[in-house]
Design a protein around this motif. Structure first.
Motif, PDB file in Angstrom:
ATOM      1  N   THR A 176       6.620  -0.431  -4.007  1.00  0.00           N
ATOM      2  CA  THR A 176       5.324  -0.021  -3.480  1.00  0.00           C
ATOM      3  C   THR A 176       4.434   0.542  -4.574  1.00  0.00           C
ATOM      4  OG1 THR A 176       4.292   1.240  -1.687  1.00  0.00           O
ATOM      5  CG2 THR A 176       6.035   2.348  -2.941  1.00  0.00           C
ATOM      6  N   SER A 216       2.132   6.739  -3.649  1.00  0.00           N
ATOM      7  CA  SER A 216       1.798   6.523  -2.240  1.00  0.00           C
ATOM      8  C   SER A 216       2.704   7.386  -1.357  1.00  0.00           C
ATOM      9  CB  SER A 216       1.976   5.050  -1.872  1.00  0.00           C
ATOM     10  OG  SER A 216       3.347   4.686  -1.976  1.00  0.00           O
ATOM     11  N   PRO A 217       2.339   7.570  -0.076  1.00  0.00           N
ATOM     12  CA  PRO A 217       3.199   8.350   0.830  1.00  0.00           C
ATOM     13  C   PRO A 217       4.621   7.804   0.914  1.00  0.00           C
ATOM     14  CG  PRO A 217       1.027   8.065   1.799  1.00  0.00           C
ATOM     15  CD  PRO A 217       1.056   7.213   0.558  1.00  0.00           C
ATOM     16  N   ARG A 226       1.385   2.849   2.622  1.00  0.00           N
ATOM     17  CA  ARG A 226       0.730   3.697   3.618  1.00  0.00           C
ATOM     18  C   ARG A 226       0.965   3.209   5.050  1.00  0.00           C
ATOM     19  NH1 ARG A 226      -2.463   7.262   1.122  1.00  0.00           N
ATOM     20  NH2 ARG A 226      -2.950   6.887  -1.067  1.00  0.00           N
ATOM     21  N   THR A 227       1.876   2.266   5.220  1.00  0.00           N
ATOM     22  CA  THR A 227       2.206   1.785   6.561  1.00  0.00           C
ATOM     23  C   THR A 227       3.092   2.828   7.235  1.00  0.00           C
ATOM     24  OG1 THR A 227       2.100  -0.498   5.767  1.00  0.00           O
ATOM     25  CG2 THR A 227       3.216  -0.114   7.874  1.00  0.00           C
ATOM     26  N   GLN A 228       2.538   3.519   8.231  1.00  0.00           N
ATOM     27  CA  GLN A 228       3.200   4.681   8.804  1.00  0.00           C
ATOM     28  C   GLN A 228       4.611   4.403   9.318  1.00  0.00           C
ATOM     29  OE1 GLN A 228       2.025   7.715   8.457  1.00  0.00           O
ATOM     30  NE2 GLN A 228       3.865   8.550   9.433  1.00  0.00           N
ATOM     31  N   THR A 266       0.816  -1.219   0.000  1.00  0.00           N
ATOM     32  CA  THR A 266       0.000   0.000   0.000  1.00  0.00           C
ATOM     33  C   THR A 266       0.844   1.261   0.000  1.00  0.00           C
ATOM     34  OG1 THR A 266      -0.121   0.132   2.417  1.00  0.00           O
ATOM     35  CG2 THR A 266      -1.810  -1.195   1.304  1.00  0.00           C
ATOM     36  N   ILE A 271       6.979   4.361   6.409  1.00  0.00           N
ATOM     37  CA  ILE A 271       7.146   5.706   5.849  1.00  0.00           C
ATOM     38  C   ILE A 271       8.130   6.495   6.701  1.00  0.00           C
ATOM     39  CG2 ILE A 271       5.979   7.878   5.302  1.00  0.00           C
ATOM     40  CD1 ILE A 271       3.394   6.193   4.929  1.00  0.00           C
TER      41      ILE A 271
END
Length: 281
Positions: free
Chosen positions: A210, A214-215, A188-190, A186, A193
Motif C-alpha cells: 500500500t 496510509s491508515p 484508505r479502504t476502511q 490508497t 483497515i
C-alpha cells in the motif's frame, strides 16, 4: 541530480491546489513545457506567475529557468519515461503511448524506491508462516487471486479472500505464525483497515502492499510501499495494479529462494499435472 519528473510526482500530494494545476499542465505535455515562458505556463495552468515560481521552489528548483533546464535533462535521460494523464481529447495512439509509458515509468520508480529491508522482512514472515491469507477488495481482488495462484505451488496452506465477512472471520482466528498480505493502493479502504487491525490484534503478521503512511500501513507489521500516483476518483487503478502484481512476483521469488530445494518437488508436481493440458502441435 534527482529527476525533476520524479520530484513532481513525489511532491504532488504536498502541493497546494494552484501548484497542482501547474504540475498537471507540465505532466500533460512535458516536452512543450521546456519551450514555454513563465507567462505562458501561468496562462496554460490558469494560475498566476508567482504561483508558477512557488511550484518550482516546492519541487526543489530555484525558479522557472532552473526548472526548465532540469526538465530538459530529465527528458534527455536514457530510459526516462513520463507518466501523463489521459484526457478526453486523446486519440488511440496517444492513449497507447501514455498508458505504456506510465506503466514503464512507475516500474522504474518502484525499482528506485522499493524498501529492500521491508521486502526481506516480508519474505521472512511468509517463509515461516503456517498459513498465508491474501486480502483484497475491488480492483485489488484480482491481485489477491493471482497471489493465490502463485503461492499455493509452494506447498503451504494459502488462500485469497475478497469477501469482507470472510476476511473478518479469518482475521479473528489469526495465530502468531499466520501471515496476512493486505493489498490496497490508497490504504484508505476502511474494511481492509479493520480486518488488518483485527488480524494484528490477534497476533497475526500483517504485510501491507500500500501507500506508505496510509491508515492501512499504520496497523501493519511491515509495509511494502507502492509509489504510483493515480486518480482513483476518476479511473480504476491500472498502473498500481501492475505494481502490486510485480510485488507479488518479487515476494514469491524471495520465498522460493528462502525455502530452496524444499519447494522444487512441488513445482515439478504442478508442472507435471499441467503437462497433459498443453497441446504440443
Amino acid at each position: 541530480m534527482t529527476d525533476v519528473i520524479e520530484l513532481i510526482q513525489t511532491h504532488f500530494a504536498q502541493l497546494s491546489k494552484s501548484e497542482k494545476k501547474v504540475a498537471e499542465a507540465i505532466l500533460a505535455a512535458p516536452e512543450n513545457a521546456i519551450h514555454t515562458s513563465i507567462a505562458s505556463m501561468a496562462i496554460l495552468a490558469g494560475v498566476s506567475e508567482p504561483t508558477v515560481n512557488r511550484f518550482c521552489r516546492s519541487i526543489q528548483c530555484k525558479g522557472f529557468p532552473d526548472f526548465k533546464l532540469r526538465l530538459a535533462q530529465s527528458l534527455a535521460s536514457t530510459g526516462s519515461f513520463v507518466r501523463r494523464e489521459i484526457s478526453a481529447q486523446d486519440d488511440m495512439g496517444t492513449v497507447v503511448e501514455k498508458v505504456i509509458h506510465s506503466t514503464i515509468s512507475s516500474l522504474q520508480e518502484l525499482e528506485k524506491q522499493i524498501d529492500h529491508h521491508a521486502l526481506r522482512q516480508s519474505v521472512d514472515i511468509l517463509s515461516h508462516a503456517s498459513r498465508i491469507h491474501f486480502y483484497g477488495l475491488g480492483a485489488s481482488g484480482p491481485v489477491a487471486h493471482d497471489a493465490l495462484n502463485k503461492f499455493f505451488r509452494l506447498g503451504m496452506p494459502v488462500d485469497a479472500t475478497t469477501d469482507y465477512l470472510m476476511q473478518k472471520m479469518t482475521a479473528a482466528m489469526a495465530q502468531p505464525d499466520s501471515a496476512f498480505v493486505v493489498i490496497s493502493y490508497t490504504g484508505r479502504t476502511q474494511p481492509l483497515i479493520e480486518v488488518a487491525a483485527e488480524a494484528a490484534t490477534n497476533g497475526g503478521k500483517v504485510i501491507a502492499l500500500t501507500t506508505p503512511g496510509s491508515p492501512l500501513s499504520e496497523v501493519a507489521t511491515v509495509t511494502v510501499g507502492v509509489p504510483t500516483r493515480e486518480n482513483t476518483d476518476l479511473f480504476t487503478p491500472m498502473v498500481s495494479r501492475m505494481l502490486h502484481l510485480t510485488l507479488i512476483d518479487i515476494l514469491m521469488t524471495g520465498v522460493t529462494l528462502a525455502k530452496g530445494e524444499s519447494v522444487e518437488e512441488n513445482f515439478r508436481k504442478v508442472k507435471g499435472a499441467l503437462s497433459s493440458t498443453r497441446r504440443m502441435s
